[in-house]
Design a protein around this motif. Structure first.
Motif, PDB file in Angstrom:
ATOM      1  N   THR A 206      38.850  77.193  58.247  1.00 52.47           N
ATOM      2  CA  THR A 206      38.682  77.454  59.668  1.00 52.47           C
ATOM      3  C   THR A 206      37.472  76.673  60.161  1.00 52.47           C
ATOM      4  OG1 THR A 206      38.563  79.184  61.371  1.00 52.47           O
ATOM      5  CG2 THR A 206      37.214  79.524  59.404  1.00 52.47           C
ATOM      6  N   LYS A 207      37.113  76.884  61.413  1.00 50.72           N
ATOM      7  CA  LYS A 207      35.926  76.232  61.954  1.00 50.72           C
ATOM      8  C   LYS A 207      35.181  77.241  62.824  1.00 50.72           C
ATOM      9  CE  LYS A 207      34.607  71.973  64.318  1.00 50.72           C
ATOM     10  NZ  LYS A 207      35.150  70.760  64.963  1.00 50.72           N
ATOM     11  N   LEU A 208      33.869  77.282  62.651  1.00 55.74           N
ATOM     12  CA  LEU A 208      33.042  78.244  63.374  1.00 55.74           C
ATOM     13  C   LEU A 208      32.052  77.532  64.275  1.00 55.74           C
ATOM     14  CD1 LEU A 208      32.299  80.390  60.223  1.00 55.74           C
ATOM     15  CD2 LEU A 208      33.582  81.222  62.184  1.00 55.74           C
ATOM     16  N   LYS A 209      31.694  78.215  65.352  1.00 53.01           N
ATOM     17  CA  LYS A 209      30.691  77.657  66.257  1.00 53.01           C
ATOM     18  C   LYS A 209      29.550  78.647  66.419  1.00 53.01           C
ATOM     19  CE  LYS A 209      30.716  77.518  70.925  1.00 53.01           C
ATOM     20  NZ  LYS A 209      31.137  77.144  72.292  1.00 53.01           N
ATOM     21  N   THR A 210      28.323  78.153  66.277  1.00 52.56           N
ATOM     22  CA  THR A 210      27.172  79.008  66.509  1.00 52.56           C
ATOM     23  C   THR A 210      26.072  78.172  67.155  1.00 52.56           C
ATOM     24  OG1 THR A 210      25.673  80.605  65.449  1.00 52.56           O
ATOM     25  CG2 THR A 210      26.313  78.728  64.114  1.00 52.56           C
TER      26      THR A 210
ATOM     27  N   ALA B 159      26.276  74.440  67.266  1.00 57.62           N
ATOM     28  CA  ALA B 159      26.324  73.964  65.882  1.00 57.62           C
ATOM     29  C   ALA B 159      27.665  74.418  65.302  1.00 57.62           C
ATOM     30  CB  ALA B 159      25.173  74.555  65.075  1.00 57.62           C
ATOM     31  N   TYR B 160      28.369  73.513  64.645  1.00 55.85           N
ATOM     32  CA  TYR B 160      29.679  73.832  64.087  1.00 55.85           C
ATOM     33  C   TYR B 160      29.618  73.909  62.561  1.00 55.85           C
ATOM     34  CZ  TYR B 160      31.499  72.961  68.721  1.00 55.85           C
ATOM     35  OH  TYR B 160      31.746  73.038  70.063  1.00 55.85           O
ATOM     36  N   VAL B 161      30.405  74.825  62.021  1.00 58.08           N
ATOM     37  CA  VAL B 161      30.481  74.955  60.563  1.00 58.08           C
ATOM     38  C   VAL B 161      31.945  74.812  60.154  1.00 58.08           C
ATOM     39  CG1 VAL B 161      29.953  76.402  58.566  1.00 58.08           C
ATOM     40  CG2 VAL B 161      28.559  76.611  60.641  1.00 58.08           C
ATOM     41  N   GLU B 162      32.240  73.787  59.380  1.00 55.68           N
ATOM     42  CA  GLU B 162      33.592  73.599  58.839  1.00 55.68           C
ATOM     43  C   GLU B 162      33.729  74.479  57.603  1.00 55.68           C
ATOM     44  OE1 GLU B 162      36.084  71.625  59.816  1.00 55.68           O
ATOM     45  OE2 GLU B 162      35.143  70.221  61.232  1.00 55.68           O
ATOM     46  N   VAL B 163      34.767  75.286  57.574  1.00 55.84           N
ATOM     47  CA  VAL B 163      34.991  76.157  56.419  1.00 55.84           C
ATOM     48  C   VAL B 163      36.245  75.703  55.686  1.00 55.84           C
ATOM     49  CG1 VAL B 163      35.487  78.518  55.682  1.00 55.84           C
ATOM     50  CG2 VAL B 163      33.908  78.122  57.588  1.00 55.84           C
ATOM     51  N   ASP B 164      36.099  75.396  54.421  1.00 52.83           N
ATOM     52  CA  ASP B 164      37.240  75.036  53.572  1.00 52.83           C
ATOM     53  C   ASP B 164      36.835  75.438  52.168  1.00 52.83           C
ATOM     54  OD1 ASP B 164      39.407  74.038  52.289  1.00 52.83           O
ATOM     55  OD2 ASP B 164      39.203  71.977  53.005  1.00 52.83           O
TER      56      ASP B 164
ATOM     57  N   LYS C  39      20.788  77.660  57.252  1.00 55.12           N
ATOM     58  CA  LYS C  39      20.443  77.368  58.645  1.00 55.12           C
ATOM     59  C   LYS C  39      21.569  76.544  59.259  1.00 55.12           C
ATOM     60  CE  LYS C  39      15.902  78.503  58.275  1.00 55.12           C
ATOM     61  NZ  LYS C  39      15.348  79.673  58.944  1.00 55.12           N
ATOM     62  N   TYR C  40      21.880  76.846  60.515  1.00 50.63           N
ATOM     63  CA  TYR C  40      22.922  76.088  61.196  1.00 50.63           C
ATOM     64  C   TYR C  40      22.265  74.990  62.017  1.00 50.63           C
ATOM     65  CZ  TYR C  40      24.914  80.579  60.028  1.00 50.63           C
ATOM     66  OH  TYR C  40      25.278  81.703  59.357  1.00 50.63           O
ATOM     67  N   LEU C  41      22.798  73.783  61.900  1.00 52.71           N
ATOM     68  CA  LEU C  41      22.244  72.651  62.631  1.00 52.71           C
ATOM     69  C   LEU C  41      23.335  71.964  63.447  1.00 52.71           C
ATOM     70  CD1 LEU C  41      20.014  70.936  59.912  1.00 52.71           C
ATOM     71  CD2 LEU C  41      19.223  72.166  61.940  1.00 52.71           C
ATOM     72  N   CYS C  42      22.967  71.475  64.662  1.00 51.12           N
ATOM     73  CA  CYS C  42      23.928  70.729  65.473  1.00 51.12           C
ATOM     74  C   CYS C  42      24.261  69.415  64.788  1.00 51.12           C
ATOM     75  CB  CYS C  42      23.385  70.491  66.872  1.00 51.12           C
ATOM     76  SG  CYS C  42      21.877  69.503  66.910  1.00 51.12           S
ATOM     77  N   ARG C  43      23.271  68.867  64.093  1.00 45.02           N
ATOM     78  CA  ARG C  43      23.475  67.682  63.269  1.00 45.02           C
ATOM     79  C   ARG C  43      22.368  67.636  62.240  1.00 45.02           C
ATOM     80  NH1 ARG C  43      21.663  63.608  68.132  1.00 45.02           N
ATOM     81  NH2 ARG C  43      19.675  63.026  67.218  1.00 45.02           N
ATOM     82  N   GLU C  44      22.641  66.944  61.171  1.00 43.83           N
ATOM     83  CA  GLU C  44      21.732  66.876  60.031  1.00 43.83           C
ATOM     84  C   GLU C  44      20.297  66.554  60.436  1.00 43.83           C
ATOM     85  OE1 GLU C  44      21.692  67.641  56.000  1.00 43.83           O
ATOM     86  OE2 GLU C  44      23.450  67.612  57.292  1.00 43.83           O
ATOM     87  N   ASP C  45      20.135  65.590  61.351  1.00 41.97           N
ATOM     88  CA  ASP C  45      18.796  65.105  61.692  1.00 41.97           C
ATOM     89  C   ASP C  45      18.339  65.612  63.063  1.00 41.97           C
ATOM     90  OD1 ASP C  45      20.599  63.711  63.164  1.00 41.97           O
ATOM     91  OD2 ASP C  45      19.596  61.766  62.974  1.00 41.97           O
ATOM     92  N   CYS C  46      18.752  66.826  63.429  1.00 36.00           N
ATOM     93  CA  CYS C  46      18.357  67.376  64.729  1.00 36.00           C
ATOM     94  C   CYS C  46      16.829  67.378  64.860  1.00 36.00           C
ATOM     95  CB  CYS C  46      18.889  68.799  64.880  1.00 36.00           C
ATOM     96  SG  CYS C  46      18.244  69.633  66.347  1.00 36.00           S
ATOM     97  N   LYS C  47      16.349  66.832  65.976  1.00 35.80           N
ATOM     98  CA  LYS C  47      14.898  66.730  66.163  1.00 35.80           C
ATOM     99  C   LYS C  47      14.298  68.007  66.767  1.00 35.80           C
ATOM    100  CE  LYS C  47      14.859  61.690  66.904  1.00 35.80           C
ATOM    101  NZ  LYS C  47      16.241  61.400  67.370  1.00 35.80           N
TER     102      LYS C  47
END
Ligand SMILES: [Zn+2]
Ligand SMILES: [Zn+2]
Length: 173
Positions: free
Chosen positions: A60-64, A73-78, A121-129
């Motif tokens: 599934t896919k989650l949004k937080t 920030a999205y989390v891909e679940v597989d 921790k949830y991040l919008c992208r790996e290198d979020c400033k």
């Protein structure tokens, strides 16, 4: 998501299954995560002695919220799913999940499986400033002219120490 396992009578009997359901959200460690894609659960249930062994996959896919900048920030679940079930009253093994009659209800176990694999921790992208701690500017989008070296005196002490270490190391070489 429920599976009728009444057909699994003899050792080795198995049945493939596939579920797809829209769920709203889940709460974990004080965060709310919304399902932005249906929960897809598929696998196989196998009769093994007194147990029903279920192995499969949850997708599934989650949004937080990004913990640095508060953007989405999205989390891909597989992730893999594995549980053992029994409807016998005398089941004493803690690892084995009891079910009533002939129907296994998976929802709670699916949620437990998903949270097992969630990042710390949830991040919008790996290198979020992140946001500027002084003016709140989203530093992914624009920059600001705040003097960040002066924010926290403890940090500047640390910085001096690190510089000191750097120079010391260079001296030794
Ligand atoms: Zn972010
Ligand atoms: Zn700023």
């Amino acid at each position: 998501m429920r599976l009728d396992v009444s057909k699994l009578k003899t050792n080795g009997d198995s049945e493939e299954f596939e579920f797809c359901e829209s769920w709203e959200k889940l709460e974990f460690r004080g965060d709310i995560l919304f399902f932005v894609e249906p929960v897809y659960f598929y696998g196989v249930a196998t009769k093994k002695g007194n147990l029903i062994e279920v192995s499969g996959n949850v997708k599934t896919k989650l949004k937080t919220i990004c913990y640095r900048c508060t953007d989405d920030a999205y989390v891909e679940v597989d992730v893999p799913f594995y549980e053992e079930y029994s409807n016998r009253e005398d089941t004493t093994d803690d690892e084995v999940i009891r079910f009533e009659d002939d129907v296994i209800e998976f929802d709670d176990n699916i949620v437990a499986t998903i949270v097992l694999y969630l990042p710390m921790k949830y991040l919008c992208r790996e290198d979020c400033k992140g946001l500027c701690p002084v003016c709140g500017t989203n530093l992914n989008v624009s920059s600001c002219s705040c003097e960040k070296d002066d924010i926290d005196p403890r940090l500047s002490i640390l910085k001096t120490l690190i510089n000191q270490l750097d120079t010391d190391e260079k001296k030794e070489v």
